[in-house]
Design an enzyme around this catalytic site. Structure first.
Site, mmCIF file in Angstrom:
data_model
loop_
_atom_site.group_PDB
_atom_site.id
_atom_site.type_symbol
_atom_site.label_atom_id
_atom_site.label_comp_id
_atom_site.label_asym_id
_atom_site.label_seq_id
_atom_site.Cartn_x
_atom_site.Cartn_y
_atom_site.Cartn_z
ATOM 1 N N ASP A 262 0.869 -1.165 0.000
ATOM 2 C CA ASP A 262 0.000 0.000 0.000
ATOM 3 C C ASP A 262 0.917 1.229 0.000
ATOM 4 O O ASP A 262 2.096 1.144 0.353
ATOM 5 C CB ASP A 262 -0.955 0.007 1.202
ATOM 6 C CG ASP A 262 -2.145 0.950 0.950
ATOM 7 O OD1 ASP A 262 -2.070 1.765 0.008
ATOM 8 O OD2 ASP A 262 -3.141 0.878 1.692
HETATM 9 C C1 BGC Z 1 -4.933 3.398 0.041
HETATM 10 C C2 BGC Z 1 -5.033 2.403 -1.099
HETATM 11 C C3 BGC Z 1 -4.849 3.115 -2.407
HETATM 12 C C4 BGC Z 1 -3.509 3.834 -2.403
HETATM 13 C C5 BGC Z 1 -3.195 4.586 -3.675
HETATM 14 C C6 BGC Z 1 -3.683 4.245 -0.050
HETATM 15 O O1 BGC Z 1 -3.706 5.267 0.873
HETATM 16 O O2 BGC Z 1 -4.980 2.724 1.265
HETATM 17 O O3 BGC Z 1 -6.269 1.738 -1.057
HETATM 18 O O4 BGC Z 1 -4.960 2.213 -3.470
HETATM 19 O O5 BGC Z 1 -3.507 4.771 -1.336
HETATM 20 O O6 BGC Z 1 -4.017 5.687 -3.803
#
Ligand code: BGC
Length: 748
Positions: A262
């Site tokens: 993530d």
């Molecule tokens: C989120 C993810 C997301 C990623 C990219 C993160 O903060 O938890 O679900 O895909 O950001 O935007």
């Protein structure tokens, strides 16, 4: 003659220059052969470069070899607008708007795997058209508490339902040559302290509740990538977690895809190398605060990795395994010359969004048949509430979208009722007047300087003489509601809506409450309001889908994918003190024990004989269904066998309708405590008035299994099992018993 020899010379020169097509570019070779060949041509630097971001949402390919960059995108409800290379800020493109599909909670509420495939295929087409290779979604974290700000991005509280619904979504996305990236693996069940929460959960709950949807995504959906979550498990961040990534995902489930971190979920080079992470994203944003000229060189899986490889501190075989996975992803996606081209904002996608939306809307209550509202000449309809006009595709965190268009509930209702109905609108309350998220604006400025008393007075005034009042309220996508990086503070409706609803019910008994939310809300006034509709976040076609159901243009068939508790005391996670866990002394870590174990959602409700506001699986229709007596094909079943359970279901009303028939299983006597019943089958059938269908289910040994910590696997014990057929977890219509005759067999 001279000309001919010159031509021959030219051909020879070009053959020398170009040689034969290298194997890795030969699409007739197998993917594994192509991977071996590509890998053998790459330098260490080129290999490592593929393992970390080169911008906010992309990673490098191998330019020298013509292997393209990877482009990722959020996910999971539409294709995110473009941001700057190094930053979250908008890039300001004018061609990056999308179709906003309904939120995944709505998709789960359709209980229709075919619709899930349509969703995946459609969003995958949009991703493909926008030249994205990895779609960051779907999300399948289990709904443990109604306060979790991200529940709207997930598929509810039940592992079986989420497993059945996630697989077709993945297949649909990947049919476009775009990878689904299933998130957030695993145990990310609330947002507060999401980077510092260490989840402590027993083995049974892990395997029976929190992992099955991910397992199905891998084993049945063949997901090409998985996103590690922010939290910790066994004191290790999950983006580099030995047990979850190496032992579970890659060894036990034989996952051959890529583990993506993530954004900002990587914390440690050693662990990132050895504990299963393949691609690192979002560790920091720019070259100013944490990096040198190219911040990405300082990522955990960048220069620090190269240094360890150079000194022999890191094993090149481990590196090659990671690169193989990334190359496999390339051959499945951006180097797949057969993949289709996709499409964006097509009429088909609008139709899909409307279809998914209306099929997921749940009719929770309809006393006195207030709904549907058929338009009649001279009829007066009052529409009240901020959510009747508020654009909901902007906001909520990373799933925020720049929708090509969004039809508000008010506009949808206006169009559906047409000219013969007098439709009046009053706002009633002010919630979140902003229309901006991360630089995308909805174009709405909903600021209103009137006092709460003035807004209330106006709403009462227009409702008093209306033939029917439709209150469109609920939550929204601002922080502290249905929004990433925050949780809700309580189960209550915000902004004084309860008082407003009470006041409206007092002046007009024909009141319909349309709840726009991704989460359960408390309804203390429920006895005074005859009709309640759960409308989720529905995306571009929100207003049309809602109007279809309200006017009876479409007969609702959605069922709740989560329990609506009457209060938080009916939720296991809230019955043992603070659901966020306890902060460690002198350490910024919150140990969060899932004390309720396997008793999540309706499993807790059943165990404690609670009466929820609305049970898991509940949803009404404008027609009625009668269930006959269920029967089983045999009285006994063994490990090699299957059993068929069938039940006749009849449409006893006077309109066409669809019913989701649910099958729950009870283990009458078991060596370990088990839930009173567990969902193990569902079928959605469409029936004309008077029509009867025999609905059949196949029961397999795996449907009887529970996780045995002693055996370290799912096991099925001999003894009696009871099959319960119901219209919801709280409305069981019939039962049939059988006996499983083999003892303690392990099932996968
Ligand atoms: C989120 C993810 C997301 C990623 C990219 C993160 O903060 O938890 O679900 O895909 O950001 O935007």
């Amino acid at each position: 003659m001279k000309r001919l020899s010159l031509a021959l010379l030219g051909m020879a020169v070009s053959l020398c220059l170009w040689g034969e097509t290298p194997l890795y570019l030969d699409s007739s070779a197998s993917i594994e052969q192509r991977i071996d060949d590509a890998l053998s041509r790459m330098t260490i630097r080129e290999k490592v470069n593929m393992l970390h971001a080169q911008s906010k949402f992309s990673s490098a390919g191998v330019p020298r070899l013509g292997i393209p960059e990877f482009w990722t995108t959020d996910g999971p409800h539409g294709i995110r607008p473009e941001v700057l290379w190094d930053e979250w800020d908008q890039a300001g493109w004018t061609n990056d708007s999308c179709t906003a599909f309904p939120a995944l909670t709505c998709l789960a509420a359709t209980w229709n795997p075919e619709v899930s495939y349509l969703y995946g295929k459609s969003i995958g087409e949009e991703a493909r058209y926008r030249k994205k290779d990895i779609l960051l979604g779907p999300g399948v974290n289990i709904y443990r508490t109604p306060l979790n700000g991200r529940n709207f991005e997930y598929m509810g509280e039940d592992p079986y339902l989420a497993s059945q619904m996630v697989v077709p979504y993945i297949q649909g996305v990947q049919s476009n040559g775009v990878a689904a990236c299933v998130k957030h693996f695993a145990l990310n069940n609330h947002e507060v302290n999401r980077h510092t929460t260490n989840v402590i959960v027993d083995e049974r709950a892990l395997h029976e509740i929190y992992l099955p949807a991910f397992k199905a995504a891998v084993e049945k959906g063949n997901a090409w990538s998985i996103m590690g979550s922010y939290n910790l498990y066994r004191d290790q961040h999950v983006c580099h977690n030995e047990y979850l990534l190496n032992d579970m995902l890659k060894r036990d489930w034989a996952f051959d895809g890529v583990v993506v971190s993530d954004w900002g979920g990587t914390h440690n080079t050693e662990q990132a190398i050895t504990n299963g992470l393949d691609m690192e994203f979002g560790s920091w944003t720019n070259g100013l605060s944490a990096g040198a000229s190219n911040a990405y060189d300082n990522y955990y899986l960048a220069d620090p990795y190269i240094e360890r490889l150079a000194t022999g501190a890191a094993d090149e075989n481990v590196l090659n395994d990671k690169v193989r996975r990334v190359l496999r992803l390339a051959f499945r996606t951006n180097m797949n010359t057969n993949r289709p081209f996709g499409s964006l904002c097509s009429p088909e996608h609008s139709a899909a969004a409307r279809e998914i939306g209306r099929e997921g809307i749940v009719l929770l209550k309809n006393d006195g048949k207030v709904l549907p509202i058929r338009s009649e000449k001279g009829m007066k309809v009052a529409v009240i509430g901020e959510n009747a006009i508020k654009m909901m595709t902007v906001g909520g965190g990373s799933s925020s979208l720049k929708a090509r268009y969004e039809i508000s509930p008010l506009d949808g209702l206006r169009k559906a009722f047409g000219d013969k109905v007098e439709l009046v609108y009053a706002r009633g309350y002010v919630g979140d007047p902003s229309g901006e998220y991360n630089g995308v604006t909805s174009g709405q400025d909903l600021s209103d300087s009137r006092s709460a008393a003035e807004l209330l007075a106006e709403a009462i005034d227009v409702s008093r003489n209306a033939d029917v009042v439709i209150f469109v309220g609920g939550l929204n996508k601002s922080a502290g509601q249905d929004c990433e990086d925050s949780d809700r503070a309580s189960l209550e409706l915000p902004y004084g809506q309860n008082e407003l609803i009470e006041a409206l019910a007092a002046v007009n008994p024909r009141l319909v409450f349309v709840n726009v939310s991704g989460n359960a809300v408390a309804m203390p006034w429920i006895k005074k309001v005859p009709a309640v509709v759960q409308a989720w976040y529905l995306g571009s076609e929100a207003g049309n889908a809602i109007a279809d159901v309200i006017t009876g243009q479409y007969n609702p068939s959605g069922k709740l994918p989560m329990t609506f508790p009457a209060s938080l005391s009916q939720v296991g996670a809230h019955c043992f003190g603070n659901y966020l866990g306890e902060k460690r002394e002198n350490e910024n870590i919150y140990d969060c024990t899932y004390n309720e174990g396997i008793f999540v959602g309706y499993r807790w409700i059943d165990k404690h004989k609670e009466k929820p506001l609305f049970p898991f699986g509940h949803g009404l229709s404008y027609t009625t269904f009668a269930y006959g007596k269920p029967s089983a094909s045999a009285k006994r079943m063994d490990a090699a066998g299957t059993l068929t359970v069938s039940v006749p279901v009849t449409n006893t009303g006077d309109v066409d309708g669809s019913e989701t028939v649910q099958l729950y299983i009870t283990d009458v006597k078991s060596s370990l405590p088990r839930p009173e019943k567990e969902l193990k089958g569902f079928r959605k059938v469409k029936l004309a008035p008077g029509e009867t269908q025999n609905v059949e289910f196949t029961i397999l040994p795996e449907h009887l299994a529970f996780y045995s910590p002693e055996a370290g696997s799912m096991v099925t014990e001999q003894g009696k099992f009871r099959v319960k057929i119901g219209a919801s977890s709280g409305d069981i219509r019939g039962e049939v018993e059988f006996e499983f005759v083999d003892n303690a067999i392990a099932v996968r």
